[in-house]
Design an enzyme around this catalytic site. Sequence first.
Site, PDB file in Angstrom:
ATOM      1  N   THR A   1      -9.119   2.039   6.393  1.00 35.31           N
ATOM      2  CA  THR A   1      -9.126   1.362   5.102  1.00 35.31           C
ATOM      3  C   THR A   1      -8.316   0.078   5.166  1.00 35.31           C
ATOM      4  O   THR A   1      -8.752  -0.980   4.694  1.00 35.31           O
ATOM      5  CB  THR A   1      -8.561   2.288   4.011  1.00 35.31           C
ATOM      6  OG1 THR A   1      -9.381   3.450   3.911  1.00 35.31           O
ATOM      7  CG2 THR A   1      -8.519   1.587   2.659  1.00 35.31           C
TER       8      THR A   1
ATOM      9  N   ASP B   1      -3.370   6.281   6.638  1.00 34.30           N
ATOM     10  CA  ASP B   1      -3.589   7.424   7.543  1.00 34.30           C
ATOM     11  C   ASP B   1      -4.354   6.963   8.780  1.00 34.30           C
ATOM     12  O   ASP B   1      -3.736   6.576   9.764  1.00 34.30           O
ATOM     13  CB  ASP B   1      -4.249   8.614   6.838  1.00 34.30           C
ATOM     14  CG  ASP B   1      -5.375   8.225   5.916  1.00 34.30           C
ATOM     15  OD1 ASP B   1      -6.094   7.252   6.205  1.00 34.30           O
ATOM     16  OD2 ASP B   1      -5.571   8.918   4.905  1.00 34.30           O
TER      17      ASP B   1
ATOM     18  N   VAL C   1      -0.175  14.729   0.553  1.00 31.70           N
ATOM     19  CA  VAL C   1       0.963  14.604  -0.352  1.00 31.70           C
ATOM     20  C   VAL C   1       0.535  13.922  -1.645  1.00 31.70           C
ATOM     21  O   VAL C   1      -0.412  13.126  -1.672  1.00 31.70           O
ATOM     22  CB  VAL C   1       2.118  13.822   0.303  1.00 31.70           C
ATOM     23  CG1 VAL C   1       2.725  14.616   1.450  1.00 31.70           C
ATOM     24  CG2 VAL C   1       1.668  12.451   0.794  1.00 31.70           C
TER      25      VAL C   1
ATOM     26  N   GLY D   1      -5.968   4.281   9.165  1.00 29.57           N
ATOM     27  CA  GLY D   1      -5.864   2.833   9.278  1.00 29.57           C
ATOM     28  C   GLY D   1      -7.183   2.110   9.068  1.00 29.57           C
ATOM     29  O   GLY D   1      -7.222   0.876   9.008  1.00 29.57           O
TER      30      GLY D   1
ATOM     31  N   GLU E   1       0.849  -1.193   0.000  1.00 25.99           N
ATOM     32  CA  GLU E   1       0.000   0.000   0.000  1.00 25.99           C
ATOM     33  C   GLU E   1       0.880   1.237   0.000  1.00 25.99           C
ATOM     34  O   GLU E   1       1.961   1.237   0.604  1.00 25.99           O
ATOM     35  CB  GLU E   1      -0.914  -0.040   1.230  1.00 25.99           C
ATOM     36  CG  GLU E   1      -1.711   1.215   1.514  1.00 25.99           C
ATOM     37  CD  GLU E   1      -2.788   1.491   0.490  1.00 25.99           C
ATOM     38  OE1 GLU E   1      -2.398   1.846  -0.636  1.00 25.99           O
ATOM     39  OE2 GLU E   1      -3.980   1.396   0.830  1.00 25.99           O
TER      40      GLU E   1
END
Length: 226
Positions: free
Chosen positions: A150, A146, A196, A148, A142
């Site tokens: 998902t 972020d 980002v 977590g 992955e």
Amino acid sequence: MADDLTVPSQGRDRGIVIKDDWPGYSLDLFNHPAQYTGDLECVYIPHGVIMDRTERLARNIMGDLGDHDIVVLCVLKGGFQFCADLVERIKALGRNSNHSLPMRVNFIRLKSYLNDQSTEDLQIVGAEDLSFLRGKNVLIVEAIVDTGKTMKTLLNHVEAFRPKMIKVAGLLVKRVPNSTGCVPDYVGFEIPNRFVVGYALDYNEYFRDLDHICVISESGKLRYKV
């Protein structure tokens, strides 16, 4: 990156930890596509640093999993570049050592973002039947984790097909206040809660063609907002 821009990890390997006040590098120091002029704040992690860290992760994975057949499950779309580079470096290490890591690569797609916000609507495409994972050693690759949520949902889904083992490699882990604590086994970088793009990470399908990981500017968000 300079030593004073990172903090040491403790306990579980958190990867290269980037401080909250890290300003990144000036865009003038690097090449980037001209169409994104004004859309980026800075280069956050240069491509060369990403490559070096990916090679280190490949060595760690070889050390842990060498001589085991594994199924690499690449999470699209953002994970395709990291996965390709990681697999290539694992293969290179296998050619130059007594260990080998036979791999099969499969792909699934997750979608949970609208603009710069993660939504509750998680879509998993290509994962309807993962019965071929039964009894297999699985490495999920992955790009970014972020909260977590998902990743936790994906792990629960994969576990239902009864693989022998599951490991997760994540290029980036964000420090966010609402984290579930679901952290990859192999982490490239731990970063502040900034949005980002680049190195296949996108904002509404833009910026995937950047070599470096960059911070998108507010004007860039407005320009490509849907």
